[in-house]
Design a protein around this motif. Structure first.
Motif, PDB file in Angstrom:
ATOM      1  N   GLY A 149      12.754  11.933  28.826  1.00 51.61           N
ATOM      2  CA  GLY A 149      11.977  13.143  28.562  1.00 51.61           C
ATOM      3  C   GLY A 149      12.034  13.525  27.093  1.00 51.61           C
ATOM      4  N   GLU A 150      13.224  13.377  26.477  1.00 50.80           N
ATOM      5  CA  GLU A 150      13.358  13.708  25.049  1.00 50.80           C
ATOM      6  C   GLU A 150      12.544  12.748  24.191  1.00 50.80           C
ATOM      7  OE1 GLU A 150      17.882  15.510  25.485  1.00 50.80           O
ATOM      8  OE2 GLU A 150      17.560  13.580  24.491  1.00 50.80           O
ATOM      9  N   MET A 151      12.544  11.468  24.589  1.00 49.61           N
ATOM     10  CA  MET A 151      11.752  10.489  23.830  1.00 49.61           C
ATOM     11  C   MET A 151      10.263  10.816  23.929  1.00 49.61           C
ATOM     12  SD  MET A 151      13.945   7.140  24.937  1.00 49.61           S
ATOM     13  CE  MET A 151      12.949   5.826  24.253  1.00 49.61           C
ATOM     14  N   ASN A 152       9.837  11.234  25.130  1.00 49.13           N
ATOM     15  CA  ASN A 152       8.431  11.636  25.291  1.00 49.13           C
ATOM     16  C   ASN A 152       8.113  12.831  24.410  1.00 49.13           C
ATOM     17  OD1 ASN A 152       7.639   9.719  27.134  1.00 49.13           O
ATOM     18  ND2 ASN A 152       8.175  10.939  28.913  1.00 49.13           N
ATOM     19  N   LEU A 153       9.032  13.806  24.398  1.00 49.88           N
ATOM     20  CA  LEU A 153       8.780  15.020  23.610  1.00 49.88           C
ATOM     21  C   LEU A 153       8.684  14.695  22.119  1.00 49.88           C
ATOM     22  CD1 LEU A 153       8.395  18.065  23.519  1.00 49.88           C
ATOM     23  CD2 LEU A 153      10.862  18.325  23.366  1.00 49.88           C
ATOM     24  N   ASP A 154       9.536  13.768  21.646  1.00 45.51           N
ATOM     25  CA  ASP A 154       9.465  13.368  20.232  1.00 45.51           C
ATOM     26  C   ASP A 154       8.069  12.847  19.893  1.00 45.51           C
ATOM     27  OD1 ASP A 154      12.018  14.094  19.743  1.00 45.51           O
ATOM     28  OD2 ASP A 154      12.873  12.083  19.874  1.00 45.51           O
ATOM     29  N   LEU A 155       7.533  12.042  20.801  1.00 42.64           N
ATOM     30  CA  LEU A 155       6.184  11.498  20.577  1.00 42.64           C
ATOM     31  C   LEU A 155       5.138  12.610  20.548  1.00 42.64           C
ATOM     32  CD1 LEU A 155       5.695   8.299  22.749  1.00 42.64           C
ATOM     33  CD2 LEU A 155       5.854   8.499  20.271  1.00 42.64           C
ATOM     34  N   ILE A 156       5.249  13.510  21.528  1.00 40.07           N
ATOM     35  CA  ILE A 156       4.284  14.613  21.608  1.00 40.07           C
ATOM     36  C   ILE A 156       4.331  15.428  20.321  1.00 40.07           C
ATOM     37  CG2 ILE A 156       3.729  16.783  22.803  1.00 40.07           C
ATOM     38  CD1 ILE A 156       4.784  15.485  25.383  1.00 40.07           C
ATOM     39  N   MET A 157       5.559  15.714  19.829  1.00 41.26           N
ATOM     40  CA  MET A 157       5.681  16.542  18.632  1.00 41.26           C
ATOM     41  C   MET A 157       5.133  15.812  17.404  1.00 41.26           C
ATOM     42  SD  MET A 157       6.541  19.246  19.976  1.00 41.26           S
ATOM     43  CE  MET A 157       6.393  20.226  18.485  1.00 41.26           C
ATOM     44  N   THR A 158       5.388  14.495  17.304  1.00 41.51           N
ATOM     45  CA  THR A 158       4.827  13.723  16.183  1.00 41.51           C
ATOM     46  C   THR A 158       3.309  13.878  16.178  1.00 41.51           C
ATOM     47  OG1 THR A 158       6.572  12.110  16.574  1.00 41.51           O
ATOM     48  CG2 THR A 158       4.797  11.444  15.088  1.00 41.51           C
ATOM     49  N   ALA A 159       2.700  13.714  17.365  1.00 42.47           N
ATOM     50  CA  ALA A 159       1.236  13.822  17.458  1.00 42.47           C
ATOM     51  C   ALA A 159       0.785  15.232  17.082  1.00 42.47           C
ATOM     52  CB  ALA A 159       0.780  13.453  18.863  1.00 42.47           C
ATOM     53  N   ILE A 160       1.507  16.237  17.579  1.00 45.14           N
ATOM     54  CA  ILE A 160       1.100  17.627  17.286  1.00 45.14           C
ATOM     55  C   ILE A 160       1.210  17.916  15.794  1.00 45.14           C
ATOM     56  CG2 ILE A 160       1.769  20.062  17.583  1.00 45.14           C
ATOM     57  CD1 ILE A 160       2.263  19.487  20.508  1.00 45.14           C
ATOM     58  N   TYR A 161       2.286  17.458  15.138  1.00 44.92           N
ATOM     59  CA  TYR A 161       2.443  17.710  13.701  1.00 44.92           C
ATOM     60  C   TYR A 161       1.315  17.057  12.913  1.00 44.92           C
ATOM     61  CZ  TYR A 161       7.125  19.578  14.563  1.00 44.92           C
ATOM     62  OH  TYR A 161       8.179  20.325  15.007  1.00 44.92           O
ATOM     63  N   ILE A 162       1.021  15.805  13.235  1.00 46.36           N
ATOM     64  CA  ILE A 162      -0.041  15.101  12.505  1.00 46.36           C
ATOM     65  C   ILE A 162      -1.382  15.800  12.709  1.00 46.36           C
ATOM     66  CG2 ILE A 162      -1.387  12.948  12.412  1.00 46.36           C
ATOM     67  CD1 ILE A 162       1.152  11.422  12.844  1.00 46.36           C
ATOM     68  N   MET A 163      -1.661  16.168  13.955  1.00 47.44           N
ATOM     69  CA  MET A 163      -2.965  16.791  14.245  1.00 47.44           C
ATOM     70  C   MET A 163      -3.061  18.172  13.597  1.00 47.44           C
ATOM     71  SD  MET A 163      -3.851  15.464  18.079  1.00 47.44           S
ATOM     72  CE  MET A 163      -2.305  15.941  18.810  1.00 47.44           C
ATOM     73  N   THR A 164      -1.947  18.918  13.590  1.00 48.99           N
ATOM     74  CA  THR A 164      -1.954  20.237  12.943  1.00 48.99           C
ATOM     75  C   THR A 164      -2.219  20.081  11.451  1.00 48.99           C
ATOM     76  OG1 THR A 164      -0.259  20.862  14.526  1.00 48.99           O
ATOM     77  CG2 THR A 164      -0.650  22.390  12.735  1.00 48.99           C
ATOM     78  N   PHE A 165      -1.573  19.072  10.844  1.00 49.88           N
ATOM     79  CA  PHE A 165      -1.757  18.806   9.419  1.00 49.88           C
ATOM     80  C   PHE A 165      -3.225  18.494   9.119  1.00 49.88           C
ATOM     81  CE2 PHE A 165      -2.003  15.417   6.183  1.00 49.88           C
ATOM     82  CZ  PHE A 165      -1.628  16.150   5.067  1.00 49.88           C
ATOM     83  N   VAL A 166      -3.829  17.591   9.919  1.00 52.14           N
ATOM     84  CA  VAL A 166      -5.229  17.213   9.702  1.00 52.14           C
ATOM     85  C   VAL A 166      -6.131  18.437   9.847  1.00 52.14           C
ATOM     86  CG1 VAL A 166      -7.166  15.879  10.634  1.00 52.14           C
ATOM     87  CG2 VAL A 166      -4.913  14.818  10.400  1.00 52.14           C
ATOM     88  N   CYS A 167      -5.894  19.200  10.911  1.00 47.25           N
ATOM     89  CA  CYS A 167      -6.686  20.400  11.167  1.00 47.25           C
ATOM     90  C   CYS A 167      -6.594  21.359   9.983  1.00 47.25           C
ATOM     91  CB  CYS A 167      -6.146  21.099  12.404  1.00 47.25           C
ATOM     92  SG  CYS A 167      -7.346  21.182  13.699  1.00 47.25           S
ATOM     93  N   ALA A 168      -5.385  21.595   9.493  1.00 51.11           N
ATOM     94  CA  ALA A 168      -5.176  22.548   8.409  1.00 51.11           C
ATOM     95  C   ALA A 168      -5.912  22.092   7.150  1.00 51.11           C
ATOM     96  CB  ALA A 168      -3.677  22.703   8.133  1.00 51.11           C
ATOM     97  N   VAL A 169      -5.745  20.822   6.788  1.00 53.04           N
ATOM     98  CA  VAL A 169      -6.393  20.315   5.570  1.00 53.04           C
ATOM     99  C   VAL A 169      -7.913  20.441   5.679  1.00 53.04           C
ATOM    100  CG1 VAL A 169      -6.833  18.242   4.199  1.00 53.04           C
ATOM    101  CG2 VAL A 169      -4.507  18.742   4.975  1.00 53.04           C
ATOM    102  N   VAL A 170      -8.467  20.021   6.831  1.00 51.26           N
ATOM    103  CA  VAL A 170      -9.919  20.074   7.007  1.00 51.26           C
ATOM    104  C   VAL A 170     -10.414  21.528   6.938  1.00 51.26           C
ATOM    105  CG1 VAL A 170     -11.805  19.685   8.648  1.00 51.26           C
ATOM    106  CG2 VAL A 170     -10.078  17.913   8.278  1.00 51.26           C
ATOM    107  N   MET A 171      -9.699  22.431   7.600  1.00 50.64           N
ATOM    108  CA  MET A 171     -10.138  23.832   7.611  1.00 50.64           C
ATOM    109  C   MET A 171     -10.064  24.447   6.215  1.00 50.64           C
ATOM    110  SD  MET A 171     -11.295  24.192  10.490  1.00 50.64           S
ATOM    111  CE  MET A 171     -11.853  25.872  10.475  1.00 50.64           C
ATOM    112  N   ILE A 172      -9.016  24.123   5.461  1.00 52.64           N
ATOM    113  CA  ILE A 172      -8.874  24.680   4.118  1.00 52.64           C
ATOM    114  C   ILE A 172     -10.033  24.197   3.231  1.00 52.64           C
ATOM    115  CG2 ILE A 172      -7.468  24.608   2.001  1.00 52.64           C
ATOM    116  CD1 ILE A 172      -4.991  24.622   3.897  1.00 52.64           C
ATOM    117  N   ILE A 173     -10.294  22.891   3.277  1.00 51.19           N
ATOM    118  CA  ILE A 173     -11.401  22.353   2.468  1.00 51.19           C
ATOM    119  C   ILE A 173     -12.721  22.984   2.906  1.00 51.19           C
ATOM    120  CG2 ILE A 173     -12.725  20.267   1.893  1.00 51.19           C
ATOM    121  CD1 ILE A 173     -10.143  18.686   2.147  1.00 51.19           C
TER     122      ILE A 173
END
Ligand code: HEC
Ligand code: CU
Length: 338
Positions: free
Chosen positions: A39-63
């Protein structure tokens, strides 16, 4: 539309979405509160995906917002802006950045997925064969000689190695707090492992639309300290107790006439193939009936009389036709099965 009205519309749309999201509490929430290594390994993956997607979203929205303000049409200026067509630099940029981001996502996802499907090399890993049926779960412990259903007992702190298959259609094994999902496919065996770090009862679900009662195909994982687990194993390995009272004796007869074609009870002299329905050894000690109803006398009668009302499309037939005496005797017998 006036400004006030527009604002009201916007706010009520948000309110509706917020309301819809509250429906996501269980079991999705518990994925974020894992109780085991897988379960912890799954959560690590989920969080990696969420961080990357949040970063992309933020950059696109700012631009986006910057461009909207910086290059808006200014009062009195009706000129056509300079038209740009094709920019090697920009286009390479937005091809290469996503490739890098996807690689950051793909490498850990693949390696985690494969390692979660591996056979644990620990010698003392517990082996469990899981067979999914519409709409119930069969758990077999080949090394311990135990077969049970709906309630999976595991020892805390030990890897459990699963071999998963299906008897009919494709199902999916999912215990949000511990691990999964893994498909169960007829004619094929998939593997996965998980463990529980703390004792407790964890909800399990079928995560693949498999028929009318797919959403009701629940099971429970009971994680116990090794000592308690061993006690449970010893009890399951002992022959089932024979009827002690006249009522139970009569109930056993009702059972052998009506139920044995599908259900097995280990260690009794009842002869049955018993692989088309849950093994009922120790049924009185299960927490739930059919993985759904609290296990008590009233619910047992409800289940036996109208299983189809509880799980639409179930292959368990209705026993509404049994007279009151037979029903009571039958229940007395089932309640004696520890
Ligand atoms: C035609 C086969 C069939 C017959 C006959 C049958 N059952 Fe079932 N029974 C099933 C199936 C299939 C299930 C699993 C239902 C589900 O959960 O979807 C089930 C589930 C159950 C459960 C819940 C088990 C659990 O693990 O929670 C009980 C209790 C039960 N049956 C009792 C009986 C009794 C008592 C009789 C006889 C009066 C009987 N059944 C006759 C097929 C059968
Ligand atoms: Cu299913």
């Amino acid at each position: 539309m006036s400004r006030g009205k527009r604002l009201a519309l916007l706010l009520s749309t948000f309110a509706i979405f917020a309301l819809m999201l509250t429906g996501c509490q269980e079991p999705a929430k518990s994925v974020f509160d894992p109780k085991g290594t897988a379960g912890e390994m799954n959560l690590d993956l989920i969080m990696t995906a969420i961080y990357i997607m949040t970063f992309v979203c933020a950059v696109v929205m700012i631009i986006f917002v910057y461009v909207l303000i910086r290059y808006r049409q200014k009062p009195g200026d009706n000129s056509i802006p300079k038209q740009v067509e094709g920019s090697m630099k920009l286009e390479m940029l937005w091809i290469i950045i996503p490739i890098i981001l996807l690689a950051i996502l793909a490498v850990p996802t693949l390696s985690t997925t494969f390692s979660l499907a591996e056979t644990p090399n620990e010698k003392d890993a517990l082996k469990v064969k899981v067979t999914a049926h519409q709409y119930w779960w069969e758990f077999e412990y080949p090394e311990l000689g135990i077969k049970t259903a709906q309630e999976l007992h595991i020892p805390v702190g030990k890897k459990v190695h699963f071999e998963l298959t299906s008897d009919d259609v494709v199902h999916s094994f999912w215990v949000p707090e511990l691990g999964g999902k893994q498909d169960l496919t007829p004619g094929q065996t998939n593997t996965m492992w998980l463990d529980a770090k703390e004792p407790g009862v964890y909800a399990g679900r079928c995560a693949e639309l498999c028929g009318a009662s797919h959403a009701l195909m629940n099971f429970e994982v009971v994680a116990q300290e090794q000592e308690k687990f061993d006690q449970w194993v010893a009890k399951r390995q002992k022959p089932s107790s024979e009827p002690q009272t006249a009522e139970q004796e009569a109930g056993k007869k009702v059972f052998s006439q009506n139920c044995m074609s599908c259900h097995a009870i280990d260690g009794t002299k009842l002869k049955t193939k018993g692989d088309k329905a849950p093994n009922l050894t120790g049924i009185s000690e299960r927490n739930k009936i059919a993985g759904l109803l609290e296990n008590n006398d009233k619910n047992m009668e409800k289940w036996l009389k109208h299983p189809d009302q509880i799980k639409p499309g179930t292959y368990m037939p209705s026993f509404d036709f049994l007279n009151k005496k037979d029903m009571n005797n039958l229940k007395a017998y089932l309640e004696s099965l520890e």
